[in-house]
Design an enzyme around this catalytic site. Sequence first.
Site, short mmCIF file in Angstrom:
data_model
loop_
_atom_site.label_atom_id
_atom_site.label_comp_id
_atom_site.label_asym_id
_atom_site.label_seq_id
_atom_site.Cartn_x
_atom_site.Cartn_y
_atom_site.Cartn_z
N ARG A 300 0.86 -1.18 0.00
CA ARG A 300 0.00 0.00 0.00
C ARG A 300 0.90 1.23 0.00
O ARG A 300 1.46 1.61 1.01
CB ARG A 300 -0.91 -0.02 1.24
CG ARG A 300 -1.60 1.30 1.50
CD ARG A 300 -2.65 1.20 2.58
NE ARG A 300 -2.19 0.66 3.85
CZ ARG A 300 -1.55 1.38 4.78
NH1 ARG A 300 -1.24 2.63 4.57
NH2 ARG A 300 -1.20 0.81 5.92
N HIS A 304 -3.64 4.20 4.69
CA HIS A 304 -4.69 3.18 4.84
C HIS A 304 -6.04 3.76 4.41
O HIS A 304 -6.77 3.15 3.62
CB HIS A 304 -4.76 2.71 6.29
CG HIS A 304 -5.89 1.78 6.57
ND1 HIS A 304 -5.92 0.48 6.10
CD2 HIS A 304 -7.04 1.95 7.26
CE1 HIS A 304 -7.03 -0.10 6.49
NE2 HIS A 304 -7.73 0.77 7.20
N TYR A 313 4.51 5.76 10.93
CA TYR A 313 4.92 4.39 11.27
C TYR A 313 5.71 3.69 10.16
O TYR A 313 6.14 2.55 10.35
CB TYR A 313 3.69 3.54 11.63
CG TYR A 313 2.59 3.53 10.58
CD1 TYR A 313 2.65 2.67 9.48
CD2 TYR A 313 1.49 4.37 10.69
CE1 TYR A 313 1.65 2.66 8.52
CE2 TYR A 313 0.47 4.36 9.74
CZ TYR A 313 0.56 3.50 8.66
OH TYR A 313 -0.44 3.49 7.71
#
Length: 405
Positions: A300, A304, A313
């Site tokens: 990805r 998200h 992160y």
Amino acid sequence: MTVESTAARKPRRSSGTKRAAGAAGAAKPAAATAQTQNAVPQLVQLLTPEGVRITDADHPENTEYAEFAPFVADITTEDLRGLYRDMVLTRRFDGEATALQRQGELGLWASLLGQEAAQIGSGRALNDEDYVFPTYREHGVAWCRGVDPTNLLGMFRGVNHGGWDPNTNNFHLYTIVIGSQTLHATGYAMGVAKDGADSAVIAYFGDGASSQGDVMEAFNFSAVYNSPVVFFCQNNQWAISEPTERQMRVPLYQRAQGFGFPGVRVDGNDVLACLAVTRWALDRARRGEGPTLVEAFTYRMGAHTTSDDPTKYRRDEETAAWEAKDPILRLKAHLLATGGADEAFFEGLEAESEALGKRVREVVRAMPDPDTMAIFENVYADGHALVDEERAQFAAYLASFEGGE
């Protein structure tokens, strides 16, 4: 055709004393070695990141996976251009939807950026009679099923609960509840088997959803009842902010072994490999050979959802490494190297892409607000006394505001 995955992560050491760990290793060194060897993930790949088509001669040691190559032997240069067009237009639509959310036109959006090959390859493997159960990110599969992309946006704008009839395109409404669609797909596939229909079912989900109990139940039911269903997991490496190494101790596709059906890991950025493996899995299902788990190993590249900030992160180096494996650039390199497409083709596609973006913007901004009472429609097929009561109560509540009071 099959190469060892260089992106697989080592599992973390489980809790316990060093003495216990050493004793266990000393007791069964051979078994431990065998387990480690068996856990090495194999990646089905037909097109390298550089756009080079792999043949049997390239990897003679992996001839056991040669069964996948025949499933794309019929793909012509025109077909490759079609797959490229699908991925480009899907990405353009997705990018426009993200921009619309940033401009306040949508409440939320889940981008598929980087996962185009997994979705287009698997979506183009389906027959018209097959049925799809998506999550909320399968915009590319929806494109392949003929769902108007603007219909995907109504739910995210808050004007409807879906925007299309699932039975028109055999493409179910988006599912927000994580993993539940795998159970829906399994039940539908059980019905297909009982009806004796010559069709298959495919359920999409992510690596994070694979940790849900619903998915495990779907695996078990489908195996026991030999259901004609393909579980297509897009492993994009991150379940929101949780990496795969903290979700599972073995490669995801190997989970299928515990339920008694095959699992395959495919290069999710290789549209040809995704097409071949999904065709193979769907054929198994139609022949009555039961379920298959396909793990599309992809990434990805965006957030998200638009409420997420992946820079909190993820390392930039990781994202850059995967951008070098971009599924669209990979196929473009192949088309250019083989003379499968010229600049006129790419320029024409760019114009088509811009026209799609313009149409999406216009349609979204013109979407009418829904009827206030529409929330009570289609709750039950034949109506229900409780819904009628709630409708009347809500109508009376709204009426109390008339006249500015």
